[in-house]
Design an enzyme around this catalytic site. Structure first.
Site, PDB file in Angstrom:
ATOM      1  N   GLU A 304       0.886  -1.166   0.000  1.00 11.74           N
ATOM      2  CA  GLU A 304       0.000   0.000   0.000  1.00 11.74           C
ATOM      3  C   GLU A 304       0.919   1.209   0.000  1.00 11.74           C
ATOM      4  OE1 GLU A 304      -1.543   3.243   1.084  1.00 11.74           O
ATOM      5  OE2 GLU A 304      -1.944   2.302   3.040  1.00 11.74           O
ATOM      6  N   CYS A 338      -1.688   8.992   2.884  1.00  8.86           N
ATOM      7  CA  CYS A 338      -1.387   8.504   1.538  1.00  8.86           C
ATOM      8  C   CYS A 338      -2.519   8.777   0.554  1.00  8.86           C
ATOM      9  CB  CYS A 338      -1.078   7.012   1.581  1.00  8.86           C
ATOM     10  SG  CYS A 338      -2.368   6.019   2.361  1.00  8.86           S
TER      11      CYS A 338
END
Length: 537
Positions: A304, A338
């Site tokens: 990720e 993110c």
């Protein structure tokens, strides 16, 4: 539990601030600066003493807290001041070897994979109860080590951690294979087996939540784990892992190594006795992890990674609400997220109004000591991140974007940065292409849907996207056209234990959370047995 936006407990003060900005009567951005600068008094006061003591600073290997084999330690710093909180054991390759050996023995010989799924579930549920009991201490450690607002940690992130662990506990006794019909007299079944020793590396921006995203499914499936924490934020993982052992986790099942990427991280990724890797962090580091996996034993990798998520404000949007949501999408967690909505695309018909109100909202943002009530933004995590953000701000100015507000540090102590807004941003500017990971909002103008789809998809990233519109047809078109792992419509950062999360393109591979995450930690075995004179096939 219904899906909720992580801002759900912050909305009241956010919309109050938004309302206050609207009461200025539509004054210009310059006038707004004169009336109300950043709410910064808290950043200039003496830091509050955190209401928690640091108890655990050693490595946790085979159920015991131990020193690093080298005897080395490293300082973890308070981002409010840059001062040392504690010295933490610095693990390296030898410590990773010890941790992997403990995890391997616990998997091959220990009770964890051999416990009934119900017994594993009970231990995870007891763990969740203990974390809930110690909510305030854990939140204080997270804020002290990371710099995020205490209210965010205590009222949102620790409760989400508890929910995630209970969610995965619920899955433990629902993992099963299938009986498969075959063309012939055979009994065919599939077994879903734990993959073995999982190496996991978590980031510094959400240490607790990333711990839950990775450790939860791995343990529910019956695996053992070696977890490497981020060197910036090692404290909360050690604390909660002690609670997990109190809940009944057998020794060696979860081992925690604090250390640095080039030493401890590389050793974990290259280890021949690690069966699986999971990593959350930058795209550049993700590439290195894939390479190390390939060079060692081709262990599967879940990644990720970074993002540059578009937040699209259509021409029919309620501008005041869109401003507030876009502000949250970018500035939440000091912009260190993110999936932050870091490319704010606004339709040309509402662009000028949006820029003016977004600037006013940024000026109202309360910045200061994250232990103080009503603070929305604390310091960046460390000096490296702090300096990186300031370099991007200078690059934005140098490339011709209009600096509407912010653009500099706040105060003389700690890693505080003024909430920053740029307008007239173009797609080829560094602030529009690269992941800043800070409180810097870039506002871009678009004319129609075809254009914004093309531009939004031009990024190398594809982690998330946001759409703000009142038109169902527009929403449906964009949700299918945007190449991103998550598309939020008229909301942002809506997370739930059951909602999968992951990216397209260079934002990663695989999915975390939800049922999809279990597949990361399971092997599928086919078993075929001949049948003699079967009554049926």
């Amino acid at each position: 539990m219904a899906a909720k936006r992580v801002s759900s407990l912050l909305l009241s003060r956010s919309f109050t601030s938004s309302l206050a900005s609207r009461l200025t009567g539509g004054k210009s951005a310059c006038q707004a600066r004169a009336i109300s600068r950043y709410s910064t008094a808290a950043a200039l006061e003496e830091p509050i003493k955190p209401p928690v003591n640091v108890e655990y600073t050693k490595l946790l290997i085979n159920g015991q807290f131990v020193d690093a084999a080298s005897g080395k330690t490293f300082p973890t710093l308070d981002p409010r001041t840059g001062e040392v909180i504690a010295h933490v054991a610095e693990g390296d390759a030898e410590d990773v070897n010890r941790a992997v050996a403990a995890a391997r023995k616990a998997f091959d010989e220990g009770p964890w994979p051999r416990l009934t799924a119900y017994d594993r579930q009970r231990i995870l549920l007891r763990f969740a109860d203990l974390v809930e009991k110690h909510n305030d201490e854990i939140a204080a450690l997270e804020t002290w080590d990371n710099g995020k607002p205490y209210e965010q940690a205590a009222k949102i992130e620790v409760p989400m951690f508890v929910r995630l662990m209970r969610y995965y506990a619920g899955w433990a006794d629902k993992i099963h294979g299938m009986t498969v019909p075959a063309d012939g007299p055979y009994h065919v079944q599939t077994l879903h087996e734990p993959i073995g020793v999982a190496g996991q590396i978590i980031p510094w921006n959400f240490p607790l939540l990333m711990y839950a995203w990775k450790v939860g499914p791995a343990l529910a499936c019956g695996n053992t784990v070696v977890l490497k924490t981020a060197e910036q934020t090692p404290l909360s993982a050690l604390y909660v892992t002690k609670l997990l052992h109190e809940a009944g986790l057998p020794s060696g099942v979860l081992n925690v190594v604090s250390g640095f990427g080039p030493t401890a991280g590389a050793a974990l990724c290259s280890h021949m006795d690690v069966d699986k890797l999971a990593f959350t962090g930058s795209t550049e580091t993700g590439k290195i992890i894939l390479e190390l996996s390939a060079r060692s034993n081709l262990k599967p990798v879940t990644l990720e990674l970074g993002g540059k998520s578009p937040f699209i404000v259509c021409e029919d949007a309620d501008v005041d609400n869109a401003v507030e949501l876009a502000h949250f999408a970018l500035f939440f967690n000091q912009g260190q997220c993110c999936c932050a909505g870091s490319r704010t695309y606004v339709h040309e018909r509402v662009y000028d109004e949006f820029v003016e109100k977004a600037t006013a909202r940024a000026l109202k943002r309360s910045v200061g000591d994250p232990f103080r009530q009503e603070i929305e933004q604390g310091p960046q995590v460390d000096s490296e991140q702090f300096e990186k953000i300031l370099r991007y701000i200078r690059a934005g100015v140098d490339s011709g974007a209009t600096l509407e507000t912010g653009g500099d540090r706040l105060g003389e102590k700690g890693y505080y940065i003024k909430p920053t807004v740029f307008s007239n941003v173009q797609d080829d500017m560094p602030i529009a292409k690269e992941e800043i990971f800070g409180p810097v909002q870039s506002i871009l103008k678009f004319k129609d849907l075809d254009e914004v789809i093309r531009r939004a998809n031009s990024s190398r990233y594809g982690l998330a996207a946001g759409v703000f519109t009142q038109n169902l047809d527009t929403a449906n078109r964009l949700m299918r056209a945007l190449r991103a792992g998550t598309v939020w419509i008229n909301c942002f950062d809506t997370f739930d234990a059951a909602i999968p999360f992951g990216g397209y393109k260079m934002s990663g591979q695989g999915r975390e959370k939800g049922e999809y995450s279990l597949k990361n930690y399971l092997q599928v075995k086919a078993v075929v047995t001949p049948l003699k004179n079967p009554a049926w096939l």
